[in-house]
Design a protein around this motif. Structure first.
Motif, PDB file in Angstrom:
ATOM      1  N   ASP A 138       0.831  -1.206   0.000  1.00 20.34           N
ATOM      2  CA  ASP A 138       0.000   0.000   0.000  1.00 20.34           C
ATOM      3  C   ASP A 138       0.865   1.256   0.000  1.00 20.34           C
ATOM      4  N   LEU A 139       1.916   1.265   0.823  1.00 19.94           N
ATOM      5  CA  LEU A 139       2.807   2.418   0.898  1.00 19.94           C
ATOM      6  C   LEU A 139       3.471   2.680  -0.446  1.00 19.94           C
ATOM      7  N   LEU A 194      -7.199   3.776  -0.867  1.00 23.45           N
ATOM      8  CA  LEU A 194      -7.579   4.309   0.447  1.00 23.45           C
ATOM      9  C   LEU A 194      -8.266   3.239   1.282  1.00 23.45           C
ATOM     10  N   LEU A 195      -9.220   2.530   0.689  1.00 22.27           N
ATOM     11  CA  LEU A 195      -9.936   1.479   1.412  1.00 22.27           C
ATOM     12  C   LEU A 195      -8.996   0.369   1.867  1.00 22.27           C
ATOM     13  N   ASP A 196      -8.111  -0.054   0.984  1.00 21.39           N
ATOM     14  CA  ASP A 196      -7.188  -1.144   1.319  1.00 21.39           C
ATOM     15  C   ASP A 196      -6.236  -0.727   2.436  1.00 21.39           C
ATOM     16  N   CYS A 202      -6.275  -0.913  10.217  1.00 21.27           N
ATOM     17  CA  CYS A 202      -7.178  -1.314  11.299  1.00 21.27           C
ATOM     18  C   CYS A 202      -6.952  -2.774  11.695  1.00 21.27           C
ATOM     19  N   ASP A 203      -6.729  -3.622  10.705  1.00 24.01           N
ATOM     20  CA  ASP A 203      -6.529  -5.050  10.978  1.00 24.01           C
ATOM     21  C   ASP A 203      -5.278  -5.311  11.802  1.00 24.01           C
ATOM     22  N   LYS A 242     -12.145  -2.669  -5.089  1.00 26.22           N
ATOM     23  CA  LYS A 242     -11.084  -3.559  -4.595  1.00 26.22           C
ATOM     24  C   LYS A 242      -9.781  -3.209  -5.305  1.00 26.22           C
ATOM     25  N   LEU A 243      -8.713  -3.100  -4.520  1.00 29.63           N
ATOM     26  CA  LEU A 243      -7.414  -2.720  -5.096  1.00 29.63           C
ATOM     27  C   LEU A 243      -6.928  -3.804  -6.042  1.00 29.63           C
ATOM     28  N   LYS A 244      -6.708  -3.441  -7.278  1.00 29.27           N
ATOM     29  CA  LYS A 244      -6.320  -4.398  -8.299  1.00 29.27           C
ATOM     30  C   LYS A 244      -4.797  -4.579  -8.338  1.00 29.27           C
ATOM     31  N   THR A 245      -4.410  -5.749  -8.790  1.00 30.30           N
ATOM     32  CA  THR A 245      -2.994  -6.072  -8.966  1.00 30.30           C
ATOM     33  C   THR A 245      -2.649  -5.957 -10.434  1.00 30.30           C
TER      34      THR A 245
END
Length: 246
Positions: A138-139, A194-196, A202-203, A242-245
């Protein structure tokens, strides 16, 4: 294999819903524990939380197959950093689900030769590694987005007829304010990222607390799990988020 994956996919939404319920009970229990006369409600919430947690294990039984498939897909990613982060993350997630399955076998009484504490620690540790690697990905994606936003802004300023002082971020602006503004614009442009990121941040509170790395109270863990579950539900209801690859 495809039929099995489609079947277990249907359980992911229910797992997220159960997870949101579990952490909502945890959060409510924390808020009510200090109040007099709420002992019965707290006990009911604790019982519901335990039942939901047990039920969730059924939905996770097939997830090791998804982790294997995700590992195979991540190996094909063209960019080196996401490929490395995602592959290692999915390998750790696969080990986590294996440990989780062993714990389920122990909980239903199919075997007695399992050290629950040891397997639980292994599961938590690999879940922690999975989240760390996911956050590293993510970073990396955030830094790429910030670079694109900064480059687009420079192009606009170069082609604009307005004087240099017209820019939102001037030379007199504090660097932290400039950085936060750039970060905000980057995440606003890319909602899946942002969502991911929010979900993983949080997890990670859960394994941090369980491993004793950073102790949090029940309320913080419950709130983090609830926010993460809602973010996960959003990506299931709206797959385009959903974050795509790549």
């Amino acid at each position: 294999m495809d039929a099995f994956i489609r079947f277990t996919n249907q359980s992911q939404g229910r797992d997220r819903l159960f997870r949101a319920t579990q952490h909502a009970c945890m959060l409510l229990r924390y808020l009510l524990e200090s109040r007099a006369g709420k002992e019965a409600v707290v006990m009911k919430l604790k019982s519901l939380e335990s039942s939901v947690s047990t039920g969730r294990k059924w939905f996770r039984l097939g997830n090791v197959v998804h982790a294997i498939q995700a590992t195979e897909q991540s190996i094909q990613v063209t960019d080196l950093v996401p490929r490395l982060c995602l592959t290692l993350a999915n390998l750790n997630r696969m080990v986590y689900y294996i440990c989780d399955t062993v714990l389920w076998v122990k909980s239903v009484g199919l075997t007695s030769g399992v050290n629950r504490e040891k397997w639980q620690m292994w599961a938590t540790r690999h879940y922690y590694y999975f989240l760390l690697l996911s956050l590293a990905r993510d970073l990396y994606e955030i830094l790429l987005q910030m670079e694109r936003v900064a480059r687009d802004r420079a192009k606009r300023e170069k082609s604009s007829r307005d004087p240099p002082g017209y820019s939102v971020v001037t030379e007199d602006t504090d660097w932290l304010q400039s950085f936060l503004l750039l970060l905000f614009q980057s995440l606003k442009r890319h909602p899946p990222l942002l969502l991911d990121t929010v979900k993983n941040l949080c997890d990670i509170l859960i394994p941090l607390n369980q491993l004793g790395i950073y102790k949090s109270n029940l309320g913080v863990v419950g709130l983090g799990g609830l926010v993460s579950s809602v973010a996960g539900l959003i990506t299931i209801v709206y797959p385009q988020l959903k974050l795509k690859t790549h």
